[in-house]
Design an enzyme around this catalytic site. Sequence first.
Site, mmCIF file in Angstrom:
data_model
loop_
_atom_site.group_PDB
_atom_site.id
_atom_site.type_symbol
_atom_site.label_atom_id
_atom_site.label_comp_id
_atom_site.label_asym_id
_atom_site.label_seq_id
_atom_site.Cartn_x
_atom_site.Cartn_y
_atom_site.Cartn_z
ATOM 1 N N GLU A 52 0.796 -1.235 0.000
ATOM 2 C CA GLU A 52 0.000 0.000 0.000
ATOM 3 C C GLU A 52 0.822 1.277 0.000
ATOM 4 O O GLU A 52 0.614 2.154 0.844
ATOM 5 C CB GLU A 52 -0.990 0.008 1.166
ATOM 6 C CG GLU A 52 -2.049 -1.056 1.029
ATOM 7 C CD GLU A 52 -3.233 -0.866 1.958
ATOM 8 O OE1 GLU A 52 -3.133 -0.079 2.908
ATOM 9 O OE2 GLU A 52 -4.263 -1.513 1.724
ATOM 10 N N GLU A 88 -5.611 -8.277 -0.513
ATOM 11 C CA GLU A 88 -6.471 -8.036 0.661
ATOM 12 C C GLU A 88 -7.883 -7.716 0.186
ATOM 13 O O GLU A 88 -8.050 -7.016 -0.813
ATOM 14 C CB GLU A 88 -5.975 -6.858 1.508
ATOM 15 C CG GLU A 88 -4.705 -7.129 2.274
ATOM 16 C CD GLU A 88 -4.251 -5.951 3.134
ATOM 17 O OE1 GLU A 88 -5.097 -5.161 3.609
ATOM 18 O OE2 GLU A 88 -3.026 -5.826 3.311
HETATM 19 C C1 BG6 Z 1 -4.955 -2.339 4.754
HETATM 20 C C2 BG6 Z 1 -3.678 -2.725 5.422
HETATM 21 O O1 BG6 Z 1 -4.889 -0.974 4.502
HETATM 22 O O2 BG6 Z 1 -6.142 -2.425 5.440
HETATM 23 C C3 BG6 Z 1 -3.843 -3.625 6.646
HETATM 24 O O3 BG6 Z 1 -2.776 -3.300 4.523
HETATM 25 C C4 BG6 Z 1 -5.050 -3.168 7.439
HETATM 26 O O4 BG6 Z 1 -2.663 -3.585 7.386
HETATM 27 C C5 BG6 Z 1 -6.284 -3.300 6.554
HETATM 28 O O5 BG6 Z 1 -5.240 -3.833 8.636
HETATM 29 C C6 BG6 Z 1 -7.574 -2.930 7.246
HETATM 30 O O6 BG6 Z 1 -7.470 -1.677 7.852
HETATM 31 P P1 BG6 Z 1 -7.882 -1.462 9.359
HETATM 32 O O7 BG6 Z 1 -7.527 -0.079 9.671
HETATM 33 O O8 BG6 Z 1 -9.339 -1.709 9.409
HETATM 34 O O9 BG6 Z 1 -7.101 -2.452 10.148
#
Ligand code: BG6
Length: 473
Positions: free
Chosen positions: A165, A373
């Site tokens: 990211e 993700e």
């Molecule tokens: C992504 C990241 O931006 O989103 C993760 O790569 C992160 O590290 C995930 O945990 C979800 O975001 P959050 O803030 O809900 O944990």
Amino acid sequence: MKYKDSIAFPEDFFWAAATAAYQFEGAHLEDGKSLSIVDKNINPNYADTSVTSNHYHKFKEDVALMKELGMKAYRFSISWPRVLPNGRGEVNKKGVNFYKRLVNELRENGIEPLVTIYHFDLPVCLQEEYGGWSSRKIIDDFAYFCKVLFEQLGEEVKYWFTINEQSNMFLLPYLMEFNKELPLEKQKYEMNHIMTLAHAKAIHLCREMIPNAKIGPAIGLSPNYPETCRPEDVQAAREADDFRTYLFTDLYMYGKYRDNVWRYMEENGVTPTIEEGDMELLQSAKPDFLGINYYQSRVVKFAPETMENKDMSINMNGKKGETEFEVVPGIYQGSSNPYVEKTDWDWEIDAIGLRTLLNELNDRYQIPIIITENGIGAVDMLTEDEKVHDQYRIDYLKIHLEQCRLAIGDGVQLFGYCPWSYMDLLSTTSGFRKRYGFVYVNRTDDDIKDLRRIKKDSFYWYQEVIHSNGQKL
Ligand code: BG6
């Protein structure tokens, strides 16, 4: 258009799931590890990184559950300060051994390791010494870190992600440390340039040291929709994509700054410093694939020049309606989408947006893509009989997977899917209140309890999905 059942997931599709070191391992100062900037700066209202899910001590149990789930691959990140507590120099054997044992355990269980080299956790010592990503000195230190990993793990690891990211680190200042004395926007573009150079060097190094491996970035992306069909709004959405998506992907794929973004930087005095050889380096480092982190789409409309520049604010409390939208005067401002549901953290649930994004990327770059993700953060309830009925998670993942299937029908070369996250872990913004996993970890932000692993309803659902190779969603 929808395709009937004739479109299926490829037989060798990577059914996977993802985690990241600082959110999952714990042991933040054990066996020689030093602190990272996220260990230091994590939201103080929630749990810290000292224990998280205790994966460092429970990795065998966790891999056994991956096997039970049927995972074909597992995406995890390596903690830079665990491997190199001084950021460079002497390698911490105990740190490297942890990853070696994890990779062996995965291999023995038939699970392909997909390794992220950098997921936000820069060693504090490098931040203090020269300002971390704001200095070109980091390019050599990052290359050294990569070299150590390729030497130590290169025989067993064949898929690498350089940087997680870069796009969000740029957008969300809490993931980086900026110098408060200097103009923020200029620093962001400098850091982005330096990070892309470091990424490009890592690609070259990987090709030299492990020629049979594949490497690419993992980028956080959201396609932008115009709020109305007013031509100004349509143009605003195009430009939002240029600034928030194609700035990064064109740099990775073509080693080139988009003309309109470059002119904006020139007009606003925020161009990054380009040294001799930089652009040649970027152009020569085309990745093997793109990793895409997708959670939501965004809506934008035109923003008059008279508005004030504003960064997006993050909803950290899980109460709907707290997000404040970004404003880039003269270009675009964020807005809300009335046609989609939102999570409690205001993230807009839009599975079709994933197909749109995949198609856009495929049209532009014709490159294999893996979803690194995708998932829903929610407050999960453990019932008295030790169950977690997370139907909302099943619903979310199901509609996104259906859009992946359709995107494959459209011609997208999608080769894997890593829901976020494999198991509950520390949410970067909201601690353990906001959970993502297929497996519940028995703890809260305030009470570590016994950290027991409990399979959620979504675990059994995903098991079936994998077993049927995506036929049964
Ligand atoms: C992504 C990241 O931006 O989103 C993760 O790569 C992160 O590290 C995930 O945990 C979800 O975001 P959050 O803030 O809900 O944990």
